[in-house]
Scaffold this motif. Structure first.
Motif, PDB file in Angstrom:
ATOM      1  N   SER A  17      -7.515   7.660   9.762  1.00 59.06           N
ATOM      2  CA  SER A  17      -6.254   8.126  10.361  1.00 59.06           C
ATOM      3  C   SER A  17      -5.083   7.643   9.521  1.00 59.06           C
ATOM      4  CB  SER A  17      -6.124   7.583  11.781  1.00 59.06           C
ATOM      5  OG  SER A  17      -6.029   6.175  11.756  1.00 59.06           O
ATOM      6  N   ARG A  25      -8.233  -1.765   1.553  1.00 58.58           N
ATOM      7  CA  ARG A  25      -9.191  -0.666   1.463  1.00 58.58           C
ATOM      8  C   ARG A  25      -9.458  -0.107   2.859  1.00 58.58           C
ATOM      9  NH1 ARG A  25     -15.310  -1.646  -0.487  1.00 58.58           N
ATOM     10  NH2 ARG A  25     -15.963   0.249   0.549  1.00 58.58           N
ATOM     11  N   PRO A  26      -9.461   1.222   3.036  1.00 56.64           N
ATOM     12  CA  PRO A  26      -9.871   1.765   4.336  1.00 56.64           C
ATOM     13  C   PRO A  26     -11.385   1.922   4.382  1.00 56.64           C
ATOM     14  CG  PRO A  26      -8.984   3.522   2.954  1.00 56.64           C
ATOM     15  CD  PRO A  26      -9.022   2.279   2.108  1.00 56.64           C
ATOM     16  N   ASN A  38      -7.048  -3.136   7.688  1.00 57.09           N
ATOM     17  CA  ASN A  38      -8.182  -3.616   8.501  1.00 57.09           C
ATOM     18  C   ASN A  38      -9.044  -4.653   7.790  1.00 57.09           C
ATOM     19  OD1 ASN A  38      -8.055  -2.291  11.020  1.00 57.09           O
ATOM     20  ND2 ASN A  38      -8.544  -0.353  10.007  1.00 57.09           N
ATOM     21  N   VAL A  55      -1.376  -3.936   9.246  1.00 54.93           N
ATOM     22  CA  VAL A  55      -2.031  -2.661   9.569  1.00 54.93           C
ATOM     23  C   VAL A  55      -3.411  -2.607   8.904  1.00 54.93           C
ATOM     24  CG1 VAL A  55      -1.873  -0.145   9.289  1.00 54.93           C
ATOM     25  CG2 VAL A  55       0.191  -1.482   9.813  1.00 54.93           C
ATOM     26  N   GLN A 100      -0.977 -12.637   0.070  1.00 53.84           N
ATOM     27  CA  GLN A 100       0.280 -12.081   0.592  1.00 53.84           C
ATOM     28  C   GLN A 100       0.927 -13.022   1.615  1.00 53.84           C
ATOM     29  OE1 GLN A 100      -0.270  -7.929   1.583  1.00 53.84           O
ATOM     30  NE2 GLN A 100      -0.752  -7.435  -0.527  1.00 53.84           N
ATOM     31  N   ASP A 124       2.336  -2.218  -4.484  1.00 48.47           N
ATOM     32  CA  ASP A 124       0.997  -1.639  -4.613  1.00 48.47           C
ATOM     33  C   ASP A 124       0.364  -2.229  -5.863  1.00 48.47           C
ATOM     34  OD1 ASP A 124      -1.344   0.131  -4.552  1.00 48.47           O
ATOM     35  OD2 ASP A 124      -0.184   1.304  -3.113  1.00 48.47           O
ATOM     36  N   GLY A 133       0.836  -1.207   0.000  1.00 47.01           N
ATOM     37  CA  GLY A 133       0.000   0.000   0.000  1.00 47.01           C
ATOM     38  C   GLY A 133       0.863   1.246   0.000  1.00 47.01           C
ATOM     39  N   MET A 152      -1.641  -4.682  14.311  1.00 43.75           N
ATOM     40  CA  MET A 152      -1.374  -3.394  14.962  1.00 43.75           C
ATOM     41  C   MET A 152      -2.485  -2.992  15.942  1.00 43.75           C
ATOM     42  SD  MET A 152       0.125   0.062  13.398  1.00 43.75           S
ATOM     43  CE  MET A 152      -1.266   1.110  13.059  1.00 43.75           C
ATOM     44  N   VAL A 182       0.150  -2.811   4.834  1.00 46.06           N
ATOM     45  CA  VAL A 182      -0.785  -1.687   4.971  1.00 46.06           C
ATOM     46  C   VAL A 182      -1.847  -1.758   3.882  1.00 46.06           C
ATOM     47  CG1 VAL A 182      -0.985   0.829   4.965  1.00 46.06           C
ATOM     48  CG2 VAL A 182       1.082  -0.242   5.898  1.00 46.06           C
ATOM     49  N   GLY A 183      -1.456  -2.206   2.706  1.00 42.12           N
ATOM     50  CA  GLY A 183      -2.306  -2.125   1.512  1.00 42.12           C
ATOM     51  C   GLY A 183      -3.620  -2.863   1.681  1.00 42.12           C
ATOM     52  N   HIS A 240      -8.549  -4.874  17.211  1.00 36.50           N
ATOM     53  CA  HIS A 240      -8.477  -3.455  16.836  1.00 36.50           C
ATOM     54  C   HIS A 240      -9.845  -3.046  16.298  1.00 36.50           C
ATOM     55  CE1 HIS A 240      -7.278   0.359  15.258  1.00 36.50           C
ATOM     56  NE2 HIS A 240      -7.570  -0.010  14.025  1.00 36.50           N
ATOM     57  N   GLY A 275      -0.486   4.707  -0.769  1.00 37.33           N
ATOM     58  CA  GLY A 275      -1.634   5.193   0.011  1.00 37.33           C
ATOM     59  C   GLY A 275      -1.246   6.239   1.032  1.00 37.33           C
ATOM     60  N   GLN A 276      -2.245   6.665   1.791  1.00 39.00           N
ATOM     61  CA  GLN A 276      -1.972   7.755   2.728  1.00 39.00           C
ATOM     62  C   GLN A 276      -1.107   7.318   3.914  1.00 39.00           C
ATOM     63  OE1 GLN A 276      -5.108   9.664   4.736  1.00 39.00           O
ATOM     64  NE2 GLN A 276      -6.301   7.804   5.060  1.00 39.00           N
ATOM     65  N   ILE A 277      -1.293   6.112   4.422  1.00 38.99           N
ATOM     66  CA  ILE A 277      -0.395   5.668   5.504  1.00 38.99           C
ATOM     67  C   ILE A 277       1.022   5.495   4.948  1.00 38.99           C
ATOM     68  CG2 ILE A 277       0.133   3.825   7.164  1.00 38.99           C
ATOM     69  CD1 ILE A 277      -2.878   3.389   7.482  1.00 38.99           C
TER      70      ILE A 277
HETATM   71  P1  NAD Z   1      -5.355   4.222   1.180  1.00 41.49           P
HETATM   72  O1  NAD Z   1      -6.576   3.879   0.419  1.00 41.49           O
HETATM   73  O2  NAD Z   1      -4.888   5.631   1.235  1.00 41.49           O
HETATM   74  O3  NAD Z   1      -4.143   3.344   0.655  1.00 41.49           O
HETATM   75  C1  NAD Z   1      -4.248   1.979   0.488  1.00 41.49           C
HETATM   76  C2  NAD Z   1      -3.233   1.594  -0.551  1.00 41.49           C
HETATM   77  O4  NAD Z   1      -3.227   0.172  -0.613  1.00 41.49           O
HETATM   78  C3  NAD Z   1      -3.575   2.124  -1.956  1.00 41.49           C
HETATM   79  O5  NAD Z   1      -2.416   2.687  -2.544  1.00 41.49           O
HETATM   80  C4  NAD Z   1      -4.032   0.863  -2.684  1.00 41.49           C
HETATM   81  O6  NAD Z   1      -3.752   0.916  -4.068  1.00 41.49           O
HETATM   82  C5  NAD Z   1      -3.188  -0.177  -1.981  1.00 41.49           C
HETATM   83  N1  NAD Z   1      -3.685  -1.554  -2.108  1.00 41.49           N
HETATM   84  C6  NAD Z   1      -4.959  -1.984  -2.151  1.00 41.49           C
HETATM   85  N2  NAD Z   1      -4.980  -3.315  -2.333  1.00 41.49           N
HETATM   86  C7  NAD Z   1      -3.691  -3.715  -2.381  1.00 41.49           C
HETATM   87  C8  NAD Z   1      -3.060  -4.976  -2.570  1.00 41.49           C
HETATM   88  N3  NAD Z   1      -3.777  -6.092  -2.772  1.00 41.49           N
HETATM   89  N4  NAD Z   1      -1.711  -5.023  -2.558  1.00 41.49           N
HETATM   90  C9  NAD Z   1      -0.977  -3.911  -2.385  1.00 41.49           C
HETATM   91  N5  NAD Z   1      -1.510  -2.693  -2.245  1.00 41.49           N
HETATM   92  C10 NAD Z   1      -2.853  -2.606  -2.230  1.00 41.49           C
HETATM   93  O7  NAD Z   1      -5.581   3.616   2.660  1.00 41.49           O
HETATM   94  P2  NAD Z   1      -4.780   3.973   3.995  1.00 41.49           P
HETATM   95  O8  NAD Z   1      -5.462   5.115   4.650  1.00 41.49           O
HETATM   96  O9  NAD Z   1      -3.325   4.011   3.718  1.00 41.49           O
HETATM   97  O10 NAD Z   1      -5.170   2.691   4.897  1.00 41.49           O
HETATM   98  C11 NAD Z   1      -4.699   1.410   4.590  1.00 41.49           C
HETATM   99  C12 NAD Z   1      -5.307   0.381   5.540  1.00 41.49           C
HETATM  100  O11 NAD Z   1      -4.898   0.608   6.876  1.00 41.49           O
HETATM  101  C13 NAD Z   1      -6.841   0.391   5.592  1.00 41.49           C
HETATM  102  O12 NAD Z   1      -7.316  -0.949   5.624  1.00 41.49           O
HETATM  103  C14 NAD Z   1      -7.133   1.091   6.908  1.00 41.49           C
HETATM  104  O13 NAD Z   1      -8.402   0.746   7.416  1.00 41.49           O
HETATM  105  C15 NAD Z   1      -6.021   0.529   7.750  1.00 41.49           C
HETATM  106  N6  NAD Z   1      -5.724   1.233   9.010  1.00 41.49           N
HETATM  107  C16 NAD Z   1      -5.405   0.460  10.097  1.00 41.49           C
HETATM  108  C17 NAD Z   1      -5.092   1.047  11.314  1.00 41.49           C
HETATM  109  C18 NAD Z   1      -4.745   0.209  12.529  1.00 41.49           C
HETATM  110  O14 NAD Z   1      -4.605   0.789  13.629  1.00 41.49           O
HETATM  111  N7  NAD Z   1      -4.591  -1.090  12.448  1.00 41.49           N
HETATM  112  C19 NAD Z   1      -5.102   2.439  11.411  1.00 41.49           C
HETATM  113  C20 NAD Z   1      -5.420   3.213  10.288  1.00 41.49           C
HETATM  114  C21 NAD Z   1      -5.734   2.580   9.086  1.00 41.49           C
END
Ligand code: NAD
Ligand code: LMR
Length: 326
Positions: free
Chosen positions: A238, A90-91, A131, A129, A112, A42, A11, A155, A87-88, A187, A14-16
């Motif tokens: 977040s 869907r949020p 969800n 990370v 993965q 990604d 991911g 996480m 991380v990658g 979580h 993405g934003q994280i």
């Molecule tokens: P985002 O949409 O900004 O980025 C997600 C990225 O993952 C994108 O670039 C997307 O193209 C990529 N992606 C999607 N499917 C993929 C795959 N199969 N392989 C590789 N990359 C892939 O989302 P975000 O805000 O960065 O959040 C990512 C995840 O983290 C979400 O599921 C969100 O809910 C989760 N999150 C978890 C916690 C925690 O405390 N555990 C906290 C915040 C967010």
């Protein structure tokens, strides 16, 4: 100079990812003397954006960044990885619960997990990370039968850090002085942030607060629903605080906690009545690259109820993905 450590991050576009990669490359995660090679994964349609992030990483001229690769193939991104931050996924957006992401995201983690099983370093430290993080970590672990189960973690650190900040605010004390705090379970809003054992400069936090109503009606809902409150306020989930928690989690696992408790989602060994293998938030300490469960804590009736509720949710999530793991 030490040999570079291979860190895979999924991911990456993405934003994280954007809040995480620069801090890893600057040495905040594995130490200021530890070079890293970033192996970014990604989706195919995000490869251009990943390229842009890599250009920015390059433009930082980080002395510890020994190399970077990008791919849309997990078997390429995870090759020989010693750390993998997944991380990658869907949020959720406004109105969704994390459980709603189960079907959308679960399949990612079978693929993965299998790729990690095939190509990652045999001691790879995996942090999930994306969800729903606990169940995704469970799926990845089950999909990687040749890797030690203990290498797969989820996480809960963001919940832990959120709980610490709420306690610091309530007591008027410094967050850095809080010891022996932990978060049990999933979580999700059912997580149980537990300050019964916590101390600040040796004083009991429970005694300092001395308000069970605040615990049940303010503290636990505030920490549990913090993710939703951020989505409501920002319109996005977040990201910087999540990246920060990922850095904290891996840094502590890699470099140790000097006896300090932290929370990690780890596969249960059956302790505290949590079925073996369930990826559950527990208090741990870390030393020599390994985490150890804090054992022998007393679980009172209120805590048992909370722990059972978060466990039930995890059991339901597990049942929801059972067909994926056949
Ligand atoms: P985002 O949409 O900004 O980025 C997600 C990225 O993952 C994108 O670039 C997307 O193209 C990529 N992606 C999607 N499917 C993929 C795959 N199969 N392989 C590789 N990359 C892939 O989302 P975000 O805000 O960065 O959040 C990512 C995840 O983290 C979400 O599921 C969100 O809910 C989760 N999150 C978890 C916690 C925690 O405390 N555990 C906290 C915040 C967010
Ligand atoms: C969080 O806790 O901020 C993340 O898990 C994002 C979310 O969906 O709540």
């Amino acid at each position: 100079m030490k040999n570079p450590v291979r860190v895979a991050v999924t991911g990456a576009a993405g934003q994280i990812g954007y809040a995480l990669l620069f801090r890893i490359a600057s040495g905040e995660m594995l130490g200021k003397d530890q070079p890293v090679i970033l192996q970014l994964l990604d989706l195919p349609q995000a490869q251009n954006a990943v390229k842009g992030v890599m250009m920015e990483l390059q433009d930082c001229a980080f002395p510890l960044l020994a190399g970077m690769t990008a791919s849309d193939d997990p078997e390429v991104a995870f090759k020989d990885a010693q750390v993998a931050i997944l991380v990658g996924a869907r949020p959720r957006s406004k109105g969704m619960e994390r459980a709603d992401l189960l079907q959308a995201n679960a399949q990612i983690f079978t693929v993965q997990g299998a790729a990690l099983n095939k190509v990652a370093d045999r001691n790879v430290k995996v942090l999930v990370v994306g969800n729903p993080a606990n169940t995704n970590a469970y799926i990845a672990m089950k999909s990687a039968p040749d890797l030690p189960a203990k290498n797969f973690t989820a996480m809960l650190r963001l919940d832990h850090n959120r709980a610490a900040s709420q306690i610091a605010e309530k007591t008027g004390k410094a967050v850095a002085d809080i010891e022996k705090l932990c978060v049990w379970g999933n979580h999700s809003p059912t997580m149980y942030a537990d300050y019964r054992f916590a101390t600040i400069n040796g004083q009991s936090v429970k005694d300092m607060i001395n308000d069970q109503q605040w615990n049940a009606e303010v503290f636990l809902p505030t920490v549990g629903k913090r993710g939703a409150a951020i989505i409501e306020a920002r319109g996005l989930s977040s990201a910087a605080s999540a990246a920060n928690a990922a850095i904290d989690h891996i840094r502590d696992w890699w470099l140790g906690t000097n006896g300090k408790w932290v929370t990690m989602g780890i596969p249960s060994d059956g302790s505290y009545g949590i079925p073996e293998g369930t990826v559950f938030g527990f208090p741990v300490t870390c030393e020599n690259g390994e985490y150890q469960l804090v054992r022998g804590l007393e679980i009172d009736e209120f805590s048992r109820e909370r722990i059972n509720a978060t466990l039930q949710e995890l059991e339901d999530e597990k049942a929801g993905v059972a067909d994926l793991l056949k």
